[in-house]
Motif scaffolding. Structure first.
Motif, mmCIF file in Angstrom:
data_model
loop_
_atom_site.group_PDB
_atom_site.id
_atom_site.type_symbol
_atom_site.label_atom_id
_atom_site.label_comp_id
_atom_site.label_asym_id
_atom_site.label_seq_id
_atom_site.Cartn_x
_atom_site.Cartn_y
_atom_site.Cartn_z
ATOM 1 N N TRP A 1 38.163 -20.341 15.319
ATOM 2 C CA TRP A 1 37.386 -19.423 16.360
ATOM 3 C C TRP A 1 36.622 -18.312 15.967
ATOM 4 C CZ3 TRP A 1 38.239 -20.473 21.874
ATOM 5 C CH2 TRP A 1 39.162 -21.257 22.043
ATOM 6 N N GLY A 2 35.544 -18.074 16.639
ATOM 7 C CA GLY A 2 34.866 -17.046 16.169
ATOM 8 C C GLY A 2 35.168 -15.647 16.739
ATOM 9 N N GLN A 3 34.456 -14.419 16.518
ATOM 10 C CA GLN A 3 34.952 -13.437 16.741
ATOM 11 C C GLN A 3 34.664 -13.052 18.359
ATOM 12 O OE1 GLN A 3 32.214 -13.808 15.261
ATOM 13 N NE2 GLN A 3 30.719 -12.331 16.386
ATOM 14 N N GLY A 4 33.612 -13.687 18.787
ATOM 15 C CA GLY A 4 33.358 -13.526 20.365
ATOM 16 C C GLY A 4 32.234 -12.559 20.592
ATOM 17 N N THR A 5 31.366 -12.770 21.370
ATOM 18 C CA THR A 5 30.438 -12.001 21.724
ATOM 19 C C THR A 5 30.220 -11.884 23.149
ATOM 20 O OG1 THR A 5 27.710 -12.032 21.641
ATOM 21 C CG2 THR A 5 28.674 -14.238 22.194
ATOM 22 N N GLN A 6 29.811 -10.565 23.656
ATOM 23 C CA GLN A 6 30.058 -10.089 25.050
ATOM 24 C C GLN A 6 28.663 -10.535 25.561
ATOM 25 O OE1 GLN A 6 32.711 -8.212 26.611
ATOM 26 N NE2 GLN A 6 31.314 -8.744 28.552
ATOM 27 N N VAL A 7 28.944 -11.028 27.020
ATOM 28 C CA VAL A 7 27.890 -11.354 28.038
ATOM 29 C C VAL A 7 28.249 -10.688 29.141
ATOM 30 C CG1 VAL A 7 26.803 -13.026 29.333
ATOM 31 C CG2 VAL A 7 27.248 -13.665 26.826
ATOM 32 N N VAL B 1 36.324 -23.396 7.351
ATOM 33 C CA VAL B 1 34.928 -22.883 8.152
ATOM 34 C C VAL B 1 35.357 -21.638 8.706
ATOM 35 C CG1 VAL B 1 35.262 -24.393 10.072
ATOM 36 C CG2 VAL B 1 33.031 -23.857 9.125
ATOM 37 N N GLN B 2 34.004 -20.914 8.764
ATOM 38 C CA GLN B 2 34.293 -19.813 9.535
ATOM 39 C C GLN B 2 33.072 -19.831 10.495
ATOM 40 O OE1 GLN B 2 33.642 -16.493 6.691
ATOM 41 N NE2 GLN B 2 35.936 -16.205 6.696
ATOM 42 N N LEU B 3 33.015 -19.078 11.751
ATOM 43 C CA LEU B 3 32.125 -19.338 12.992
ATOM 44 C C LEU B 3 31.786 -17.845 13.452
ATOM 45 C CD1 LEU B 3 33.875 -21.970 15.033
ATOM 46 C CD2 LEU B 3 32.188 -22.563 13.274
ATOM 47 N N VAL B 4 30.553 -17.879 13.267
ATOM 48 C CA VAL B 4 30.047 -16.216 13.798
ATOM 49 C C VAL B 4 29.095 -16.620 15.209
ATOM 50 C CG1 VAL B 4 28.598 -14.440 13.076
ATOM 51 C CG2 VAL B 4 30.103 -15.694 11.289
ATOM 52 N N GLU B 5 29.551 -15.839 16.005
ATOM 53 C CA GLU B 5 28.498 -15.786 17.228
ATOM 54 C C GLU B 5 27.680 -14.894 17.300
ATOM 55 O OE1 GLU B 5 32.844 -16.884 18.780
ATOM 56 O OE2 GLU B 5 31.941 -15.406 17.522
ATOM 57 N N SER B 6 26.454 -15.183 18.133
ATOM 58 C CA SER B 6 25.561 -13.697 18.253
ATOM 59 C C SER B 6 24.688 -14.496 19.480
ATOM 60 C CB SER B 6 24.785 -13.915 17.101
ATOM 61 O OG SER B 6 24.104 -14.969 16.868
ATOM 62 N N GLY B 7 24.076 -13.140 20.180
ATOM 63 C CA GLY B 7 23.134 -13.593 21.298
ATOM 64 C C GLY B 7 23.551 -13.280 22.238
ATOM 65 N N GLY B 8 25.099 -12.624 22.551
ATOM 66 C CA GLY B 8 25.205 -11.764 23.831
ATOM 67 C C GLY B 8 24.448 -10.471 24.121
ATOM 68 N N PRO C 1 26.654 -12.955 37.790
ATOM 69 C CA PRO C 1 27.876 -11.925 37.490
ATOM 70 C C PRO C 1 29.191 -12.469 37.217
ATOM 71 C CG PRO C 1 26.666 -11.199 39.448
ATOM 72 C CD PRO C 1 26.237 -12.608 39.391
ATOM 73 N N GLU C 2 29.458 -13.406 37.655
ATOM 74 C CA GLU C 2 30.677 -14.254 37.413
ATOM 75 C C GLU C 2 30.855 -15.105 36.031
ATOM 76 O OE1 GLU C 2 28.836 -14.643 40.030
ATOM 77 O OE2 GLU C 2 29.070 -16.694 40.931
ATOM 78 N N ASP C 3 29.607 -15.032 35.341
ATOM 79 C CA ASP C 3 29.602 -15.457 33.933
ATOM 80 C C ASP C 3 29.697 -14.560 33.098
ATOM 81 O OD1 ASP C 3 26.642 -17.184 34.834
ATOM 82 O OD2 ASP C 3 28.610 -17.874 34.623
ATOM 83 N N THR C 4 29.905 -13.079 33.522
ATOM 84 C CA THR C 4 30.463 -12.146 32.606
ATOM 85 C C THR C 4 31.633 -12.229 31.960
ATOM 86 O OG1 THR C 4 29.138 -10.290 33.869
ATOM 87 C CG2 THR C 4 30.913 -9.624 32.332
ATOM 88 N N ALA C 5 31.714 -12.200 30.415
ATOM 89 C CA ALA C 5 33.011 -12.580 29.700
ATOM 90 C C ALA C 5 32.619 -12.403 28.452
ATOM 91 C CB ALA C 5 33.431 -13.850 30.052
ATOM 92 N N VAL C 6 33.818 -12.630 27.354
ATOM 93 C CA VAL C 6 33.491 -12.456 26.056
ATOM 94 C C VAL C 6 33.330 -14.183 25.784
ATOM 95 C CG1 VAL C 6 34.404 -12.218 23.904
ATOM 96 C CG2 VAL C 6 34.680 -10.421 25.623
ATOM 97 N N TYR C 7 32.352 -14.503 24.944
ATOM 98 C CA TYR C 7 32.302 -15.942 24.713
ATOM 99 C C TYR C 7 32.519 -16.164 23.282
ATOM 100 C CZ TYR C 7 29.832 -16.882 29.068
ATOM 101 O OH TYR C 7 29.615 -17.153 30.530
ATOM 102 N N TYR C 8 33.249 -17.389 23.120
ATOM 103 C CA TYR C 8 33.864 -17.785 21.742
ATOM 104 C C TYR C 8 33.369 -19.186 21.792
ATOM 105 C CZ TYR C 8 37.210 -13.877 22.686
ATOM 106 O OH TYR C 8 37.605 -12.509 22.919
#
Length: 125
Positions: free
Chosen positions: A115-121, A2-9, A87-94
């Motif tokens: 794992w997905g590729q990650g999305t920046q928040v 399975v492949q995972l794709v994140e979005s929404g950051g 601000p401390e929630d800033t990260a790449v989310y996977y």
């Protein structure tokens, strides 16, 4: 596999909300899906998890009460609703899926095999 794709950051101000999506390429044959995040210079940390077998949810203390993880009716997409961002929630989310074998240790990154590729928040003050 399975492949995972994140979005929404994105980039938002403190107090705002974002919804992250994790779309799987097919029905997931795992115990659960987790969200992790990694800030610059820090280790990857657990954020939330959705146990697919029984619908239970789990959260890190730092996000409990602000973040909600839930699954779409098609059961192939898991979301992370993030409210009252700091601000401390800033990260790449996977997002990640575990193997579906053995015990589901939801907060342990080593449990997850896909794992997905990650999305920046980014949250500014």
């Amino acid at each position: 596999q399975v492949q995972l794709v994140e979005s929404g950051g994105g980039s938002v101000q403190a107090g705002s909300s974002l919804r992250l999506s994790c779309a799987a390429s097919r029905r997931i044959g795992s115990w659960g899906l987790g969200w992790f995040r990694q800030a610059p210079g820090k280790e990857r940390e657990f954020v939330a998890a959705f146990q697919l077998t029984n619908g239970r949810t789990y959260y890190a203390n730092s996000v409990n009460g602000r973040f909600t993880i839930f699954r779409d009716s098609d059961q192939n997409t898991v979301y992370l609703q993030m409210n009252s961002l700091k601000p401390e929630d800033t990260a790449v989310y996977y997002c990640a899926a575990d193997s579906g074998m053995g015990t589901y240790d939801y907060s342990n990154a080593a449990t997850y095999v896909t794992w997905g590729q990650g999305t920046q928040v980014t949250v500014s003050s």
